[in-house]
Scaffold this motif. Structure first.
Motif, PDB file in Angstrom:
ATOM      1  N   ASP A  47      11.603 -10.026  -2.628  1.00  0.00           N
ATOM      2  CA  ASP A  47      11.151  -9.734  -3.982  1.00  0.00           C
ATOM      3  C   ASP A  47      10.579  -8.320  -3.981  1.00  0.00           C
ATOM      4  OD1 ASP A  47       7.870 -11.240  -4.021  1.00  0.00           O
ATOM      5  OD2 ASP A  47       9.182 -10.954  -2.309  1.00  0.00           O
ATOM      6  N   ILE A  48      11.179  -7.459  -4.782  1.00  0.00           N
ATOM      7  CA  ILE A  48      10.823  -6.041  -4.798  1.00  0.00           C
ATOM      8  C   ILE A  48       9.893  -5.788  -5.977  1.00  0.00           C
ATOM      9  CG2 ILE A  48      11.697  -3.688  -4.861  1.00  0.00           C
ATOM     10  CD1 ILE A  48      12.389  -5.295  -2.322  1.00  0.00           C
ATOM     11  N   HIS A  49       8.667  -5.407  -5.675  1.00  0.00           N
ATOM     12  CA  HIS A  49       7.601  -5.374  -6.661  1.00  0.00           C
ATOM     13  C   HIS A  49       7.612  -4.095  -7.485  1.00  0.00           C
ATOM     14  CE1 HIS A  49       5.458  -7.921  -3.359  1.00  0.00           C
ATOM     15  NE2 HIS A  49       6.439  -8.580  -3.943  1.00  0.00           N
ATOM     16  N   ASP A  50       7.188  -4.236  -8.742  1.00  0.00           N
ATOM     17  CA  ASP A  50       7.189  -3.068  -9.629  1.00  0.00           C
ATOM     18  C   ASP A  50       6.060  -2.094  -9.317  1.00  0.00           C
ATOM     19  OD1 ASP A  50       5.099  -4.637 -10.555  1.00  0.00           O
ATOM     20  OD2 ASP A  50       5.964  -4.993 -12.542  1.00  0.00           O
ATOM     21  N   TYR A  51       5.101  -2.480  -8.464  1.00  0.00           N
ATOM     22  CA  TYR A  51       3.978  -1.601  -8.157  1.00  0.00           C
ATOM     23  C   TYR A  51       4.097  -0.927  -6.790  1.00  0.00           C
ATOM     24  CZ  TYR A  51       2.489  -5.918  -5.821  1.00  0.00           C
ATOM     25  OH  TYR A  51       2.453  -7.062  -5.053  1.00  0.00           O
ATOM     26  N   ASN A  52       5.159  -1.209  -6.035  1.00  0.00           N
ATOM     27  CA  ASN A  52       5.357  -0.468  -4.783  1.00  0.00           C
ATOM     28  C   ASN A  52       6.841  -0.286  -4.447  1.00  0.00           C
ATOM     29  OD1 ASN A  52       5.655  -3.187  -3.922  1.00  0.00           O
ATOM     30  ND2 ASN A  52       3.686  -3.200  -2.868  1.00  0.00           N
ATOM     31  N   GLY A  53       7.559  -1.351  -4.167  1.00  0.00           N
ATOM     32  CA  GLY A  53       8.964  -1.205  -3.780  1.00  0.00           C
ATOM     33  C   GLY A  53       9.812  -0.527  -4.834  1.00  0.00           C
ATOM     34  N   GLN A  54       9.614  -0.899  -6.102  1.00  0.00           N
ATOM     35  CA  GLN A  54      10.403  -0.279  -7.166  1.00  0.00           C
ATOM     36  C   GLN A  54      10.014   1.186  -7.376  1.00  0.00           C
ATOM     37  OE1 GLN A  54      11.134  -2.600 -10.794  1.00  0.00           O
ATOM     38  NE2 GLN A  54      10.515  -4.441  -9.684  1.00  0.00           N
ATOM     39  N   PRO A 305       3.781 -12.222   7.580  1.00  0.00           N
ATOM     40  CA  PRO A 305       4.507 -12.192   6.309  1.00  0.00           C
ATOM     41  C   PRO A 305       3.595 -12.498   5.120  1.00  0.00           C
ATOM     42  CG  PRO A 305       5.784 -13.354   7.958  1.00  0.00           C
ATOM     43  CD  PRO A 305       4.446 -13.097   8.579  1.00  0.00           C
ATOM     44  N   ASN A 306       3.601 -11.601   4.144  1.00  0.00           N
ATOM     45  CA  ASN A 306       2.773 -11.789   2.946  1.00  0.00           C
ATOM     46  C   ASN A 306       3.469 -11.298   1.679  1.00  0.00           C
ATOM     47  OD1 ASN A 306       2.692  -9.013   3.242  1.00  0.00           O
ATOM     48  ND2 ASN A 306       0.492  -8.885   3.614  1.00  0.00           N
ATOM     49  N   GLY A 307       4.774 -11.051   1.792  1.00  0.00           N
ATOM     50  CA  GLY A 307       5.528 -10.593   0.641  1.00  0.00           C
ATOM     51  C   GLY A 307       5.447  -9.102   0.394  1.00  0.00           C
ATOM     52  N   GLU A 308       4.685  -8.379   1.224  1.00  0.00           N
ATOM     53  CA  GLU A 308       4.469  -6.956   0.980  1.00  0.00           C
ATOM     54  C   GLU A 308       5.144  -6.046   1.999  1.00  0.00           C
ATOM     55  OE1 GLU A 308       3.186  -5.775  -1.642  1.00  0.00           O
ATOM     56  OE2 GLU A 308       2.050  -7.421  -2.504  1.00  0.00           O
ATOM     57  N   GLY A 309       5.552  -6.578   3.140  1.00  0.00           N
ATOM     58  CA  GLY A 309       5.994  -5.722   4.235  1.00  0.00           C
ATOM     59  C   GLY A 309       7.112  -4.764   3.879  1.00  0.00           C
ATOM     60  N   ALA A 310       8.213  -5.270   3.340  1.00  0.00           N
ATOM     61  CA  ALA A 310       9.341  -4.404   2.993  1.00  0.00           C
ATOM     62  C   ALA A 310       8.965  -3.437   1.884  1.00  0.00           C
ATOM     63  CB  ALA A 310      10.538  -5.252   2.585  1.00  0.00           C
ATOM     64  N   ASN A 311       8.211  -3.930   0.901  1.00  0.00           N
ATOM     65  CA  ASN A 311       7.791  -3.079  -0.208  1.00  0.00           C
ATOM     66  C   ASN A 311       6.927  -1.915   0.279  1.00  0.00           C
ATOM     67  OD1 ASN A 311       8.479  -4.408  -3.038  1.00  0.00           O
ATOM     68  ND2 ASN A 311       7.981  -6.076  -1.641  1.00  0.00           N
ATOM     69  N   LEU A 312       5.979  -2.217   1.171  1.00  0.00           N
ATOM     70  CA  LEU A 312       5.106  -1.167   1.695  1.00  0.00           C
ATOM     71  C   LEU A 312       5.883  -0.177   2.546  1.00  0.00           C
ATOM     72  CD1 LEU A 312       1.899  -3.161   2.682  1.00  0.00           C
ATOM     73  CD2 LEU A 312       2.172  -1.588   0.758  1.00  0.00           C
ATOM     74  N   ALA A 313       6.834  -0.665   3.333  1.00  0.00           N
ATOM     75  CA  ALA A 313       7.628   0.235   4.163  1.00  0.00           C
ATOM     76  C   ALA A 313       8.403   1.224   3.303  1.00  0.00           C
ATOM     77  CB  ALA A 313       8.582  -0.561   5.046  1.00  0.00           C
ATOM     78  N   MET A 314       8.983   0.730   2.214  1.00  0.00           N
ATOM     79  CA  MET A 314       9.740   1.605   1.322  1.00  0.00           C
ATOM     80  C   MET A 314       8.825   2.619   0.640  1.00  0.00           C
ATOM     81  SD  MET A 314      12.238  -1.318  -0.238  1.00  0.00           S
ATOM     82  CE  MET A 314      13.030  -0.245  -1.427  1.00  0.00           C
TER      83      MET A 314
END
Length: 369
Positions: A47-54, A305-314
């Motif tokens: 899930d790609i969040h509008d406040y970081n990954g997007q 895992p907390n749903g933020e890892g990929a988003n924060l990396a991007m």
């Protein structure tokens, strides 16, 4: 900026960094240990969040491509207790800020956005050493040696670059995922498919425990299950996971008393179970500025895992690239600007959240949408 950027690791963070650098006309080479883009499966949904990954994808000028891989309807959310009582049941009405995409497809659009030859495949970093004056040398297992003025470690939990900056190493946090897959679930596993619903599903264990059965509905009716168990690594080592019948029955027993449709997500797995231990770096990890090198993603701030890892990396990758573009004649200032924003952001994301808090968060998020 004339300094060429050397990136170790072609995960989402490293590729986002390379793409945003390219958008700003800055050259980069990404060295990746895998032999090719298809060397291994890239995991499930994100899930790609509008406040970081997007935000990172906007900086990469890839929002149209991103929208093209979003799985409509998959933001639906069902959370129940272990007996099957519904706590949250939200349909995907298209207004949520966390669209789901296949990780492999997200990686694909990033790869396709880079100039040919940007990613050097089959380059596994073996040794990294400082040369002085902010320069570093990377030796790869294929015998290649690269010297660089700017080295970025995007090489994950077991980063070869991190020791240049600090002595921290990941430690097991006492929990693991056990993963299972049910294929063509609507036809072959209808009760489990109905329980999961259209998107993300979670069943909570007793209050105060971390026990949880989660699942995603993926493409083609696949249900991808993540069962969380708090066990030492030795406990998992004592199970023969090549024995599908025996191992599924053993893991399912840890959820005795749960609704049968939930335990079926494990017991009826169409694949051998996979154990994914959770490791973390020390919370709030920071380091003193070391000339010519920094980290992004899990290499810098690995957490369970907390749903933020990929988003924060991007977001790390995008913000580092933007800082370099903003300070083309002063790499050290760019790295400082990046790290000063990254450290507190990642520390905040690492704060532990109970399952009960997670349920309350989703409930409040829906009410304010």
């Amino acid at each position: 900026m004339t300094t060429h950027v050397t990136i170790i690791g072609a995960g989402l963070g490293g590729l986002t960094l390379a793409r945003v650098l390219h958008v700003h006309g800055i050259g980069a080479t990404v060295h990746e240990a895998e032999a090719s883009p298809t060397a291994r499966a890239q995991g499930g949904l994100l899930d790609i969040h509008d406040y970081n990954g997007q935000l990172a994808l906007r900086a990469a000028d890839l929002m149209d491509e991103f929208r093209g891989i979003v799985l409509e309807g998959h933001q639906a959310l069902r959370i129940l207790d272990r007996e099957g009582n519904i706590l949250i049941d939200h349909a995907d009405d298209g207004t949520g800020g966390r669209p789901e995409v296949p990780r492999g497809e997200l990686r694909r659009i990033l790869l396709e956005s880079l100039p040919e030859g940007t990613v050097q495949w089959g380059r596994k970093a073996e040794r990294v050493r400082a040369l002085g004056g902010g320069r570093h040398e990377v030796s790869f297992t294929d015998g290649t040696i690269v010297a660089t003025d700017l080295l970025i470690g995007a090489d994950g939990a077991w980063s070869r670059v991190r020791p240049l900056l600090c002595d921290a190493a990941p430690a097991y946090v006492g929990q693991s995922f056990v993963e299972a897959y049910l294929y063509d679930a609507d036809n072959r596993h209808p009760a489990a498919a109905k329980a999961v619903g259209a998107g993300m599903f979670g069943a909570l264990g007793p209050a105060g425990t971390a026990q949880w059965i989660g699942a995603h509905r993926e493409v083609a009716g696949t249900l991808h299950t993540y069962a969380t168990l708090s066990k030492p690594l030795e406990w998992f080592d004592g199970i023969d996971f090549t024995d599908r019948a025996g191992s599924t029955a053993r893991i399912a027993r840890e959820f005795d008393g749960w609704a049968p449709d939930f335990t079926a997500l494990i017991a009826d797995s169409d694949t051998d179970l996979l154990v994914r231990p959770h490791y973390a770096l020390p919370t709030g990890l920071r380091w003193d500025r070391v000339p010519g090198v920094t980290l992004v993603g899990d290499a810098a701030h690995l957490s369970p895992p907390n749903g933020e890892g990929a988003n924060l990396a991007m977001l790390d990758g995008a913000e580092l690239a933007q800082a370099l573009a903003a300070h083309p004649d002063d790499v050290e200032t760019a790295l400082s600007v990046y790290e000063q924003a990254m450290f507190p952001r990642s520390e905040q994301a690492e704060e532990p959240v109970s399952l009960e808090d997670l349920v309350n968060h989703f409930a409040q998020e829906k009410q304010t949408a």
